[in-house]
Design a protein around this motif. Structure first.
Motif, PDB file in Angstrom:
ATOM      1  N   UNK A 103       0.738  -1.326  -0.168  1.00 23.22           N
ATOM      2  CA  UNK A 103       0.015  -0.174   0.308  1.00 23.22           C
ATOM      3  C   UNK A 103       0.587   1.273   0.328  1.00 23.22           C
ATOM      4  N   UNK A 104       1.000   2.176  -0.113  1.00 19.94           N
ATOM      5  CA  UNK A 104       1.186   3.551  -0.532  1.00 19.94           C
ATOM      6  C   UNK A 104       1.256   3.559   1.028  1.00 19.94           C
ATOM      7  N   UNK A 105       1.805   4.096   1.698  1.00 23.12           N
ATOM      8  CA  UNK A 105       1.930   4.350   3.437  1.00 23.12           C
ATOM      9  C   UNK A 105       1.902   5.915   3.777  1.00 23.12           C
ATOM     10  N   UNK A 106       2.339   6.099   2.770  1.00 20.87           N
ATOM     11  CA  UNK A 106       1.857   8.123   3.083  1.00 20.87           C
ATOM     12  C   UNK A 106       0.421   8.454   2.534  1.00 20.87           C
ATOM     13  N   UNK A 107      -0.058   7.419   2.624  1.00 22.85           N
ATOM     14  CA  UNK A 107      -1.610   7.837   2.163  1.00 22.85           C
ATOM     15  C   UNK A 107      -2.651   7.861   3.452  1.00 22.85           C
ATOM     16  N   UNK A 108      -2.426   6.304   4.763  1.00 23.55           N
ATOM     17  CA  UNK A 108      -2.837   6.363   5.243  1.00 23.55           C
ATOM     18  C   UNK A 108      -2.638   6.241   6.585  1.00 23.55           C
ATOM     19  N   UNK A 109      -3.005   6.170   7.636  1.00 25.21           N
ATOM     20  CA  UNK A 109      -2.722   6.757   8.856  1.00 25.21           C
ATOM     21  C   UNK A 109      -0.901   7.575   9.365  1.00 25.21           C
ATOM     22  N   UNK A 110      -1.322   8.730   9.985  1.00 26.93           N
ATOM     23  CA  UNK A 110      -0.260   9.079  10.409  1.00 26.93           C
ATOM     24  C   UNK A 110       1.143   7.788  10.943  1.00 26.93           C
TER      25      UNK A 110
END
Ligand code: DQA
Length: 155
Positions: A103-110
């Motif tokens: 997944x795109x870890x920049x676009x999920x929870x902080x």
């Protein structure tokens, strides 16, 4: 044949069933079969390892140079955000490593935005689904060719 180690962190054994909106529908075995096949076409031997246990991941990373691996492709999964031990192991062995997130870890929870392993990574792939592993494999092969050319022309 170059040997590349794939290291998969916790819960990635559940791929295919787990939060498909983030991780897709392919199982981990299917992802690894694809990587072995693609690797073979590129002259790479791909060996895959998954564990839910931090210490086992550290042990596997530590063993990589002695087992003939030239690079590591790692998805530390949740340990990405917490594990100083995995970061230190990657730094200690000194092999080039590539960080993958499905997944795109920049676009999920902080809390997912911070990775403890990114700083030392030779490359990072995030948000391409399971295909990200193939991208990392092809990228790793190209970088290794630059570091240790095997063909006569570059020598
Ligand atoms: C993950 C992202 C992590 O935040 C998460 O804990 C995972 C998988 C990914 O591949 O997108 O387990 O590394």
């Amino acid at each position: 044949m170059r040997k590349i180690l794939i290291v998969q962190g916790p819960n990635l054994n559940l791929l295919g069933n787990r939060e498909r909106q983030y991780y897709g529908s392919a199982s981990l075995d299917e992802v690894h079969a694809e990587l072995r096949e693609r690797g073979g076409q590129e002259g790479l031997e791909v060996v895959a390892f998954q564990s839910n246990h931090e210490g086992d991941i550290v042990d596997t990373i530590q063993g990589a140079p002695g087992n003939g691996f030239e690079a590591i492709i790692i998805n530390p999964a949740a340990y990405t955000h917490t594990s100083v031990a995995i970061r230190d192991a990657l730094t200690a062995v000194g092999l080039p490593y590539f960080e993958v997130h499905i997944s795109n870890i920049q676009s999920r929870e902080d809390f997912r935005r911070r990775s403890l392993v990114s700083e030392g990574a030779s490359g990072i792939v995030s948000g391409f689904g399971p295909f990200g592993y193939t991208l990392a494999l092809l990228g790793a092969a190209q970088i290794l060719d630059k570091i240790h050319p095997t063909g006569g022309e570059d020598c």
